[in-house]
Every structure is written in structure tokens, then in C-alpha cells.
Write an enzyme that holds these catalytic residues in place. Sequence first.
Site, short mmCIF file in Angstrom:
data_model
loop_
_atom_site.label_atom_id
_atom_site.label_comp_id
_atom_site.label_asym_id
_atom_site.label_seq_id
_atom_site.Cartn_x
_atom_site.Cartn_y
_atom_site.Cartn_z
N GLU A 49 -14.28 -5.94 1.27
CA GLU A 49 -13.72 -6.11 2.55
C GLU A 49 -14.86 -6.22 3.72
O GLU A 49 -15.80 -5.82 3.81
CB GLU A 49 -13.16 -4.70 2.86
CG GLU A 49 -12.55 -4.77 4.44
CD GLU A 49 -12.04 -3.31 4.57
OE1 GLU A 49 -10.70 -3.15 3.94
OE2 GLU A 49 -12.30 -2.76 5.46
N ASN A 95 -10.48 -7.38 7.16
CA ASN A 95 -9.68 -6.25 7.91
C ASN A 95 -9.65 -6.57 9.71
O ASN A 95 -10.76 -6.88 10.06
CB ASN A 95 -10.43 -5.11 7.63
CG ASN A 95 -9.64 -3.88 7.99
OD1 ASN A 95 -8.65 -3.81 8.90
ND2 ASN A 95 -9.65 -2.75 7.39
N GLU A 112 -5.74 -8.28 6.02
CA GLU A 112 -5.70 -6.75 5.84
C GLU A 112 -5.20 -6.30 7.33
O GLU A 112 -6.13 -6.82 8.13
CB GLU A 112 -6.80 -6.03 5.25
CG GLU A 112 -7.23 -6.51 3.90
CD GLU A 112 -8.68 -5.80 3.30
OE1 GLU A 112 -8.73 -4.50 3.75
OE2 GLU A 112 -9.45 -6.39 3.07
N SER A 113 -4.41 -5.38 7.76
CA SER A 113 -4.13 -4.91 8.71
C SER A 113 -3.27 -5.55 9.67
O SER A 113 -3.85 -6.54 9.77
CB SER A 113 -5.41 -4.33 9.39
OG SER A 113 -6.01 -3.10 8.60
N GLU A 134 0.70 -1.27 0.02
CA GLU A 134 -0.02 -0.19 0.18
C GLU A 134 0.77 1.20 -0.04
O GLU A 134 1.86 1.44 0.76
CB GLU A 134 -0.93 0.04 0.96
CG GLU A 134 -2.06 0.96 1.35
CD GLU A 134 -3.02 0.83 1.99
OE1 GLU A 134 -3.98 0.16 1.49
OE2 GLU A 134 -3.15 0.76 3.10
N LYS A 179 -7.67 2.55 -3.40
CA LYS A 179 -8.07 2.49 -2.01
C LYS A 179 -8.88 3.67 -1.58
O LYS A 179 -8.53 4.72 -1.12
CB LYS A 179 -6.86 2.20 -1.15
CG LYS A 179 -7.33 2.07 0.47
CD LYS A 179 -7.73 0.63 0.77
CE LYS A 179 -7.83 0.25 2.02
NZ LYS A 179 -6.31 0.06 2.86
N LYS A 202 0.88 4.71 0.94
CA LYS A 202 0.13 5.47 2.10
C LYS A 202 1.03 6.45 2.78
O LYS A 202 1.91 6.20 3.19
CB LYS A 202 -0.67 4.57 2.96
CG LYS A 202 -1.43 5.12 4.15
CD LYS A 202 -2.25 4.39 4.61
CE LYS A 202 -1.72 3.26 5.57
NZ LYS A 202 -2.30 2.10 6.42
#
Length: 351
Positions: A248, A272, A308-309, A136, A199, A138
Amino acid sequence: MQLSSQLGCQLPFSQCRRIHSAARPVPRRMVVQATVEAAEASGEVSIRRRPPLGNDTQPCGPALGYKVGNLPDINQPRNILEEIVWYKAKEIEVFREKQPLPMLQALARQAPPARDFKAAVVAKAQQTGKPGLIAEVKKASPSKGVIQPDFDAVRIAAAYEAGGAACLSVLTDEKFFQGSFDNLARIKAAGVSCPLLCKEFIVEAYQIFKARVSGADAVLLIAAVLPNQDLAYFMKACKALGMCCLIEVHTEAELARVLQLEGLEGHLLGINNRDLGTFKVDLAVTKHIMDSPSGQEVKRRGILMVAESGIFTPDDVAFVQEAGVGALLVGESLVKQGDPATGVKQLLSLA
């Protein structure tokens, strides 16, 4: 073929719009609002699309506004995701003034074909024996603030690709993540060959067209925000544009609902690990959901799942891979490094 016909109408967009307007005296925005309100009331979505009592500020001219005071707490966002989603309505109106939807549709028809996002993830996973990495791009986040002060979207994207990322995720939200659609377009124009995920916090089809015109090959759709009716429509819009969706979920219940949609096998699902209310991250969420009956259905149907995360180390990668995911979406742990290419290799144990 006109994009309007690919989305279910056999007439040119302008003519289709006139006929639909005549056949349905109720404005489309009111129909959409009623659908969203019904989904919120039924508990299908956990994020309200707009303040239930309306905005507390109303425009009264180019430079003036009227503020409604003493509105109850119910009219305040309950968490950061809801705050972001509520702001999108204002942001989209600004975008529309600069680029009306018909202009975006024309530009989308002229754009090169989208690259196969899912195929790129699968191919990289087969090559490395590790989950395919979606790295990502970001700069900041609401929970962490600025993550990478020396932010150069193109430099970071190129480094991710050199390190072995399968695809890239590019934050386009401006207010809360300091991203932009311009970053997406610049990465595409720079010749980065990895397929690109936009995103964005999508609430309208307009954003999907803007993502495609900016160079995206896939978009994020959040089940906590979008009822199945909206998810199905946006998936159809993406298919017409040759794009892929990453849908998601945050809970087992959301996954069970999303699995009712048709055509999921052509897209990606994501779990997530971040709690929407507290913003705390727990990798065990992925294992819990993948061990659930819905998670087992994902495995039986061969649907590609993304974790994710909260993924920072090779041990984290091994944990979610063992849980049954085939891909990772990683941002903070990579973008904050001085050498993102090395960071990718170390995370995937490729160095």
C-alpha cells in the site's frame, strides 16, 4: 524444505540461528533498529516505528511499571497510524509468549497450500468487467468507531462471497479495529472459498507466519511504515509461504520508491485515498497517482493496482476504474449494511 532455507539459509532453522548469532555479535534487534532509524532519518518512511526516546513506561515486575515523566512532544505519536504501529511491539511480545516463532513455522509447514489471491482478483474482474472486489470484514475503525454493532465475521464473509466478491480482507488488529486473528481462522474454517487477506499492520516477519497459520493467503504491507529493505524481506518471506502481498502506498513518492523492488508483478499494489495525518478521504488521490509517471509505469508493467478507501457508490467504482485500477478494497460501505451480499451486487452494478 525448511522455511529458513527458503529465506536464504541452507541449514535447519535452529542451526542457522546459532551460526548467524556467532557470526554477528551485534544482536539482530539492534541491527533492525539501526536500519529503521536510518530509513526514518532519510525520509524513506513517514511513520516512525517506535518512540524516538523510548517507551515512557518500563516494566518493574509482573504487576508494576515505572513511568518516565516530562518526555517532550517528539515522543508522542504524530497520527493514528503511528500510534497503531508503536503498539504492535507490545502486542507481538504477547503473541510470542503464547506461540513462539518456531511453533508457528512448524504449523505453517503443515498448513494446506495458500490460494492464489491475485489470480482470484483477476479472474473475477474478467468475468464481470468490473474491478475485482476485495471486500473487508471489519467491525470498527479508529475514525468511525463501531461500524457494524451486529458483527459476525463468518456471516459477513459468507455474504460477501455470495454477492460476488473476488477475495476478502479481514482486520486482525484488536486494539484499534476490534478485529482478531481468530476471526481470520474462523472464516477459513467455515469453508469460505474466497482467498483471504490478513489486514494487519505488519512490522515483523512473525506476523506473516501468524497470518499464514490463521488461514491467510495474502498480507498487507504499508510503504509508509516499511522501507524497501523491509518490504523486500517480507515479500521474500511471503513467497516462501506461497502468499501474495498487497503493498500500500499513499503518495506518488512512495509508489516511485516501491517500484524499485524486484518481483512486483507477482503481487498487488494499492493506493490508499486516506490522508495519514488528517484521515480525510479523497478519491482524486487515486487518479493523481495513476496519472503520474510512476502510475504510468504501473500500467506499462501490467502491475495490478487496488484502489482503497472512500468507495461507496457505482460512480466511485467507475471513477477509479477509469483511472486505471484493476481492483477495489471496500469495507465501511459494505459491512455496515444489513445485507452485505446485496450491497456487493449494488456497488458493482451486478444486481
